[in-house]
Write a protein that holds these residues in place. Structure first.
Motif, PDB file in Angstrom:
ATOM      1  N   LEU A 265     -36.778  50.283  10.109  1.00  0.00           N
ATOM      2  CA  LEU A 265     -35.963  51.326   9.457  1.00  0.00           C
ATOM      3  C   LEU A 265     -36.506  52.720   9.786  1.00  0.00           C
ATOM      4  O   LEU A 265     -36.030  53.718   9.251  1.00  0.00           O
ATOM      5  CB  LEU A 265     -35.944  51.124   7.933  1.00  0.00           C
ATOM      6  CG  LEU A 265     -35.153  49.931   7.399  1.00  0.00           C
ATOM      7  CD1 LEU A 265     -35.440  49.714   5.909  1.00  0.00           C
ATOM      8  CD2 LEU A 265     -33.647  50.125   7.617  1.00  0.00           C
ATOM      9  N   ASP A 266     -37.491  52.789  10.687  1.00  0.00           N
ATOM     10  CA  ASP A 266     -38.084  54.080  11.067  1.00  0.00           C
ATOM     11  C   ASP A 266     -37.035  54.920  11.799  1.00  0.00           C
ATOM     12  O   ASP A 266     -36.333  54.428  12.687  1.00  0.00           O
ATOM     13  CB  ASP A 266     -39.279  53.803  11.985  1.00  0.00           C
ATOM     14  CG  ASP A 266     -40.046  55.056  12.362  1.00  0.00           C
ATOM     15  OD1 ASP A 266     -41.192  55.202  11.890  1.00  0.00           O
ATOM     16  OD2 ASP A 266     -39.523  55.875  13.146  1.00  0.00           O
ATOM     17  N   VAL A 267     -36.947  56.201  11.433  1.00  0.00           N
ATOM     18  CA  VAL A 267     -35.878  57.052  11.984  1.00  0.00           C
ATOM     19  C   VAL A 267     -35.996  57.235  13.497  1.00  0.00           C
ATOM     20  O   VAL A 267     -34.987  57.380  14.189  1.00  0.00           O
ATOM     21  CB  VAL A 267     -35.817  58.413  11.249  1.00  0.00           C
ATOM     22  CG1 VAL A 267     -37.057  59.270  11.518  1.00  0.00           C
ATOM     23  CG2 VAL A 267     -34.550  59.187  11.594  1.00  0.00           C
ATOM     24  N   ASP A 268     -37.213  57.181  14.036  1.00  0.00           N
ATOM     25  CA  ASP A 268     -37.369  57.326  15.489  1.00  0.00           C
ATOM     26  C   ASP A 268     -37.410  55.982  16.208  1.00  0.00           C
ATOM     27  O   ASP A 268     -36.923  55.862  17.322  1.00  0.00           O
ATOM     28  CB  ASP A 268     -38.680  58.073  15.800  1.00  0.00           C
ATOM     29  CG  ASP A 268     -38.539  59.559  15.541  1.00  0.00           C
ATOM     30  OD1 ASP A 268     -37.822  60.216  16.309  1.00  0.00           O
ATOM     31  OD2 ASP A 268     -39.131  60.059  14.560  1.00  0.00           O
ATOM     32  N   HIS A 269     -38.055  55.000  15.582  1.00  0.00           N
ATOM     33  CA  HIS A 269     -38.343  53.761  16.298  1.00  0.00           C
ATOM     34  C   HIS A 269     -37.554  52.560  15.802  1.00  0.00           C
ATOM     35  O   HIS A 269     -37.699  51.465  16.332  1.00  0.00           O
ATOM     36  CB  HIS A 269     -39.845  53.458  16.206  1.00  0.00           C
ATOM     37  CG  HIS A 269     -40.697  54.580  16.716  1.00  0.00           C
ATOM     38  ND1 HIS A 269     -40.830  54.858  18.055  1.00  0.00           N
ATOM     39  CD2 HIS A 269     -41.408  55.525  16.061  1.00  0.00           C
ATOM     40  CE1 HIS A 269     -41.612  55.917  18.204  1.00  0.00           C
ATOM     41  NE2 HIS A 269     -41.982  56.347  17.018  1.00  0.00           N
ATOM     42  N   GLY A 270     -36.743  52.746  14.779  1.00  0.00           N
ATOM     43  CA  GLY A 270     -35.993  51.631  14.213  1.00  0.00           C
ATOM     44  C   GLY A 270     -34.623  51.470  14.839  1.00  0.00           C
ATOM     45  O   GLY A 270     -34.341  52.012  15.918  1.00  0.00           O
ATOM     46  N   THR A 271     -33.767  50.732  14.142  1.00  0.00           N
ATOM     47  CA  THR A 271     -32.449  50.382  14.668  1.00  0.00           C
ATOM     48  C   THR A 271     -31.459  51.510  14.370  1.00  0.00           C
ATOM     49  O   THR A 271     -30.498  51.331  13.624  1.00  0.00           O
ATOM     50  CB  THR A 271     -31.987  49.050  14.063  1.00  0.00           C
ATOM     51  OG1 THR A 271     -32.125  49.119  12.632  1.00  0.00           O
ATOM     52  CG2 THR A 271     -32.813  47.899  14.579  1.00  0.00           C
ATOM     53  N   TYR A 272     -31.741  52.661  14.951  1.00  0.00           N
ATOM     54  CA  TYR A 272     -30.942  53.874  14.753  1.00  0.00           C
ATOM     55  C   TYR A 272     -29.479  53.632  15.143  1.00  0.00           C
ATOM     56  O   TYR A 272     -29.240  52.999  16.146  1.00  0.00           O
ATOM     57  CB  TYR A 272     -31.537  54.980  15.640  1.00  0.00           C
ATOM     58  CG  TYR A 272     -31.009  56.355  15.329  1.00  0.00           C
ATOM     59  CD1 TYR A 272     -31.588  57.135  14.347  1.00  0.00           C
ATOM     60  CD2 TYR A 272     -29.913  56.855  16.025  1.00  0.00           C
ATOM     61  CE1 TYR A 272     -31.092  58.400  14.062  1.00  0.00           C
ATOM     62  CE2 TYR A 272     -29.408  58.112  15.741  1.00  0.00           C
ATOM     63  CZ  TYR A 272     -30.003  58.876  14.753  1.00  0.00           C
ATOM     64  OH  TYR A 272     -29.516  60.111  14.472  1.00  0.00           O
TER      65      TYR A 272
END
Ligand code: GDP
Ligand code: IMO
Ligand code: MG
Length: 429
Positions: free
Chosen positions: A229-236
């Motif tokens: 759920l990370d804004v840079d590394h997640g499923t954007y």
């Protein structure tokens, strides 16, 4: 001096709270570094259940100093509500709780903005409705962000709100004719009321943490949400608005990453997700299917929103990705007991996308959406394991499942959890 980090390697709700609670004995300070009251950490301790959203769960341990770092977005209403709930439950909250003057404040217009963008929209993310995304947007915009420290300067706060609130009203009215309107003076008075209670807790927490490190204190970083759920590394774009992987620790706490000495990646024995977004191993197999069974046995209902969590098989392509991203040293496998009734258990070891096999986790949600899971199937153990306390108490099939996860993730498994209670924990090393 130790700096231990507890980070979720899936889409949140991996039982990070339980692991943090188990580690508190060896640490002096617990630090939240990202998110806000979108988190929901449930801890079962001495027969009592505690639910925390904004405050670090480490606050439940009497000797711990609890820090809400600069990387958070803080709704004072939630802050004061949680403090009151803890005190009512007999937990002392005073100088042991500090909140960064650099953390950003959530205002009611953030919640309204989120309501209007999410409600019925085809592009909805399925957020928790806590104003998290709009508040982070204002932080990055600079002209609209208000920090916790500004609460301590009444005239300045009033001036800021007089500049911001008319802009907000205009933007909200453009969104929808039935948008709520806000009054700068009323908001200012309301927030100055909260400031009176919050004042003793507000500090420069970055300085506090760096001084604590110098003094040889042990820090425990409590991740919220999960790495995917990370804004840079997640499923954007189906993510939260902060760096929920270990990437957020330095920026969200002011503690340089070079100090981090032990990174613990927390995974569930299966996968769950709340909110929208791709989920290749989801078991959408009806009310009597395995997905529903896992949801029922694992009590997979969102702590914050009460939404049923989507459930599916363990996705090790995703976990390997987030473990590598987070620099993880060891993993803990949680809720293993939830799988005890199943005849067989699947692990996703690769994806098929456009007729190609891959073990790389795609960087975009629209690509992940096209991935079909490739499974390895293992036998179930079909017996209650909730009373197991040592590795040898586990049936051979459960051991095999744990060993296979360790082999595929290429990391040691340090803890296996077989129930929500503190005691229902198996140290593996
Ligand atoms: P977090 O957000 O990562 O802290 O996780 P949540 O608290 O949202 O969700 C984990 C849930 O599982 C909580 O209700 C815990 O009490 C519960 N839990 C933790 N470990 C276990 C376990 O090993 N088995 C079972 N059955 N429940 C567990
Ligand atoms: P813990 O700490 C699971 C999800 C929401 C939504 C997306 C964006 O308990 O693991 P937001 O309100 O953050 O803008 O919503 O992120 N989400 C979580 N899912 N566990 C959480 O926290 C979550 N916090 C946010 O459901 O899909
Ligand atoms: Mg949770």
């Amino acid at each position: 001096m130790a700096c231990t980090c507890v980070v979720g390697l899936q889409w949140g709700d991996e039982a990070k709270g339980k692991i943090v609670d188990l580690l508190t004995a060896d640490h002096h300070i617990v630090v939240r570094y990202n998110g806000g009251a979108n988190a929901g950490h449930t801890i079962v301790k001495n027969g009592k259940t505690y639910k925390l959203s904004l405050l670090p769960t480490g606050i439940l341990t009497p000797h711990m100093q609890a820090v809400i770092g600069n990387g958070l977005v803080v709704n004072p209403v939630r802050f004061l509500e949680e403090v009151t709930n803890l005190r009512d439950a007999g937990i002392a909250v005073g100088a042991n709780l500090v909140v960064s003057d650099h953390a950003h404040l959530i205002f009611p217009y953030h919640m309204e903005e989120e309501r209007l963008t999410e409600q019925g929209a085809a592009s909805a993310i399925g957020t928790t409705g806590r104003g998290i995304g709009p508040c982070y947007q204002d932080k990055v915009s600079r002209s609209n962000g208000i920090r916790v420290g500004e609460l301590l300067h009444p005239e300045h706060l009033r001036e800021r709100l007089h500049a911001i609130v008319p802009r907000k009203n205009q933007a909200l009215a453009a969104f929808s004719a039935d948008a709520k309107r806000f009054d700068a003076d009323a908001l200012c008075d309301e927030y100055l009321g909260y400031a009176a209670t919050m004042r003793p807790h507000i500090q420069d927490t970055g300085r506090l943490l760096r001084q604590a490190l110098k003094a040889g204190k042990n820090l425990l970083f409590e991740g919220a949400q999960g790495s995917l759920l990370d804004v840079d590394h997640g499923t954007y774009p189906y993510v939260t608005s902060s760096n929920s992987s270990t990437a957020g620790i330095w920026s969200g706490s002011g503690v340089p990453a070079r100090n981090l000495s032990r990174i613990i990646g927390v995974i569930k024995a299966y996968t769950s997700r709340v909110g929208r977004g791709p989920f290749p191993t989801e078991l959408d197999d009806g009310p009597t299917g395995i997905g529903a069974t896992i949801r029922k046995i694992g009590r997979e209902v969102g702590t914050v929103t009460g939404r049923p969590r989507r459930c599916g098989w363990l996705d090790l392509v995703a976990v390997r990705y987030s473990a590598a991203l987070g620099g993880v040293d060891e993993v803990t496998i949680m809720l293993l007991d939830v799988l005890s009734t199943l005849d067989e258990i699947k692990i996703c070891t690769a994806y098929e996308i456009d007729a190609q096999r891959t073990t790389d986790f795609p960087g975009d949600a629209f690509l992940l959406d096209r991935c079909k899971p490739i499974y390895e199937t293992l036998p179930g153990w079909k017996q209650d394991i909730s009373a197991a306390r040592t590795p040898s108490d586990l049936p051979a099939a459960a051991r095999r499942y744990v060993d296979r996860i360790a082999a595929l993730v290429e990391l040691p498994v340090s803890i296996v959890s077989v129930g929500p209670d503190r005691e229902q924990t198996i140290p593996m090393m």
